[in-house]
Design an enzyme around this catalytic site. Structure first.
Site, mmCIF file in Angstrom:
data_model
loop_
_atom_site.group_PDB
_atom_site.id
_atom_site.type_symbol
_atom_site.label_atom_id
_atom_site.label_comp_id
_atom_site.label_asym_id
_atom_site.label_seq_id
_atom_site.Cartn_x
_atom_site.Cartn_y
_atom_site.Cartn_z
ATOM 1 N N ALA A 20 102.550 -7.282 14.304
ATOM 2 C CA ALA A 20 102.179 -8.313 15.261
ATOM 3 C C ALA A 20 103.193 -9.444 15.273
ATOM 4 O O ALA A 20 103.420 -10.066 16.295
ATOM 5 C CB ALA A 20 100.789 -8.848 14.952
ATOM 6 N N ALA A 22 106.253 -9.472 12.914
ATOM 7 C CA ALA A 22 107.486 -9.247 12.159
ATOM 8 C C ALA A 22 108.016 -7.851 12.422
ATOM 9 O O ALA A 22 107.271 -6.941 12.784
ATOM 10 C CB ALA A 22 107.227 -9.439 10.675
ATOM 11 N N LYS A 37 111.647 -7.808 5.927
ATOM 12 C CA LYS A 37 110.645 -8.185 6.913
ATOM 13 C C LYS A 37 111.131 -9.439 7.612
ATOM 14 O O LYS A 37 111.311 -10.481 6.990
ATOM 15 C CB LYS A 37 109.328 -8.445 6.194
ATOM 16 C CG LYS A 37 108.186 -8.823 7.114
ATOM 17 C CD LYS A 37 106.881 -8.797 6.341
ATOM 18 C CE LYS A 37 105.753 -9.367 7.183
ATOM 19 N NZ LYS A 37 104.484 -9.404 6.450
ATOM 20 N N ASP A 141 94.401 -12.093 5.384
ATOM 21 C CA ASP A 141 94.452 -11.006 6.367
ATOM 22 C C ASP A 141 94.174 -9.674 5.680
ATOM 23 O O ASP A 141 94.969 -8.741 5.763
ATOM 24 C CB ASP A 141 95.831 -10.995 7.040
ATOM 25 C CG ASP A 141 95.892 -10.027 8.226
ATOM 26 O OD1 ASP A 141 94.831 -9.643 8.745
ATOM 27 O OD2 ASP A 141 97.011 -9.648 8.610
#
Lengths: 233, 220
Positions: A20, A22, A37, A141
């Site tokens: 979403a 990276a 990343k 998350d």
């Protein structure tokens, strides 16, 4: 600073996937295989907000990863951080699959025995989350895609990833919301896993009876906040 | 209803109104809620801020915020609360409710700037959780429904997000965004077509169905 290259001076960056917020690459960190990343800027966001969120999350992710490491929670080893490109480089977790893929494969191959087969995994997840929360790390998350299973799944060697929304906090409210986010992610991604989540919570409690009680009662409270909302308008 | 009007196949849906804020996707006979607000709805947040600024309710507080926001220039950083695929607006609302009168009085920010900053922030949160759900489900279609879905800035931001990830945005206009009667009729028609009927004596109204409570008999 430019991205590090491998020893031969050749950059062997290979694109793996775009999440979403990276892009993830496989490359070489001075001879070692690594994952990088890179958080990219979002065109829909106001530039001020965008810059601030990108930096904030890069920092949060790095902080939480080193903190988890100190707590003995398996996370990828951090190699290098480049704030100019909002990129960090970490160990590649080889020979692994996401917990999500594993649950899907078990639920598909053995629908009736899935609950029993997945129980030890749920227990291990509960234990890790409890340990993480006691160490004042809120993941922010938690999903089954953000947990990797390394090696043979029966080893239950879980590695946590994706700490971009994490923060350091000891409040029961934040722990409760963290568990709630995980419950919702689990149930919406994998139908019929209500019982499995109960196993997670039981193990979470058992790992630290004293500290978990408040977090669990907050979890119930947060759930109610959601449910009491009626469908008007 | 949204699928009928736009022709979308299986979109990730952002449902935003005065009472609800949910990110929904269809999976195995149910519309499943992937993300939602853990406290107040986005429409409620906007309406309550409109009250702080003493904006008119005509035609709606949200519409008036949208008009003011178009003239805002200076961005004020506000608390940004995304939790996984969920959002929280209550902290942000308390913050701006407390700060707004002073900031306007001192001339540091105009009401237009504050409306602009509020919209930019809450919509960025909504677009972000929608994108998270899309990434999570591997979805390439997105749709906005509900009263707040009429907001053009929200639609524009969603469009940019969709474009950046090679997805398609389906937006309905205000004729469909807010017409609950038409939506109920369409759902009833689909249920009837799938063979699901309810005798008139057993038929009544409830506003309290949660999105994921209803078994969907009219889709595969």
């Amino acid at each position: 600073m430019a991205a590090p290259m491998d020893v031969s001076g050749e950059n062997v960056r290979k694109f793996i996937k775009q999440g979403a917020e990276a892009k993830v690459y496989a490359e070489n960190f001075y001879g070692r295989p690594c994952i990088s990343k890179e958080r990219f800027s979002k065109g829909y966001r106001h530039p001020t907000l965008d810059k601030s969120l990108t930096l904030q999350r890069l920092k949060a992710e790095i902080r939480a990863m080193s903190k988890c490491r100190n707590l003995g929670i398996p996370v990828p080893t951090l190699y290098f951080v480049d704030t100019s490109t909002s990129t960090f480089y970490m160990e590649e977790i080889v020979n692994s699959q996401t917990v999500r893929d594993y649950i899907v494969s078990i639920q598909t191959s053995d629908p009736d025995g899935a609950m029993q087969k997945l129980s030890p995994l749920a227990e291990k997840i509960g234990k890790i989350l409890s340990k993480m929360h006691c160490g004042k790390v809120i993941h922010g998350d938690l999903t089954t895609s953000n947990m990797l299973l390394r090696g043979d799944p029966s080893d239950l060697d879980i590695v946590l990833i994706d700490f971009g929304l994490s923060f350091s906090e000891g409040l029961a409210e934040d722990k409760g919301v963290d568990l709630y986010v995980f419950e919702r992610a689990l149930l919406s991604t994998h139908p019929n896993t209500e019982e499995l989540f109960k196993v997670v919570i039981e193990a979470y409690k058992k790992e630290n009876v004293k500290e978990s009680a408040d977090a669990i009662s907050k979890l119930d409270e947060v759930r109610m906040r959601g449910r009491k909302r009626t469908m008007v308008g | 209803m949204g699928r009928l009007v736009t022709g979308a196949e299986n979109p990730t849906v952002l449902y935003v109104s005065g009472g609800n804020t949910q990110v929904i996707a269809y999976l195995q006979r149910r519309y499943r809620i992937f993300g939602e607000t853990i406290d107040i709805a986005v429409g409620n947040c906007l309406d309550r801020f409109a009250r702080v600024l003493k904006l008119s309710n005509d035609p709606s507080p949200g519409y008036n915020i949208e008009q003011l926001a178009k003239r805002g220039k200076k961005f004020l950083e506000l608390p940004y609360a995304v939790k996984g695929m969920d959002v929280s607006f209550s902290g942000l609302l308390s913050y701006i409710e407390e700060k707004a009168p002073g900031l306007v009085e001192s001339g540091e920010y105009t009401p237009e700037d504050l409306c602009f900053s509020l919209q930019e922030t809450v919509f960025a949160m909504l677009v972000e959780i929608t994108e998270r759900a899309m990434a999570h489900c591997g979805s390439q279609e997105v749709m906005i429904v509900g009263g707040v879905g009429c907001n053009e800035r929200l639609q524009q931001m969603m469009e940019v997000m969709a474009k950046e990830r090679g997805a398609l945005l389906y937006a309905t206009d205000e004729r469909f965004c807010i017409d609950n009667g038409a939506m109920i009729a369409q759902a009833g028609y689909l249920m009837y077509k799938s063979g699901q009927t309810t005798p008139l004596v057993d038929t009544w109204c409830t506003q309290r169905f949660r999105t994921d409570e209803v078994e969907v008999t009219w889709r595969d």
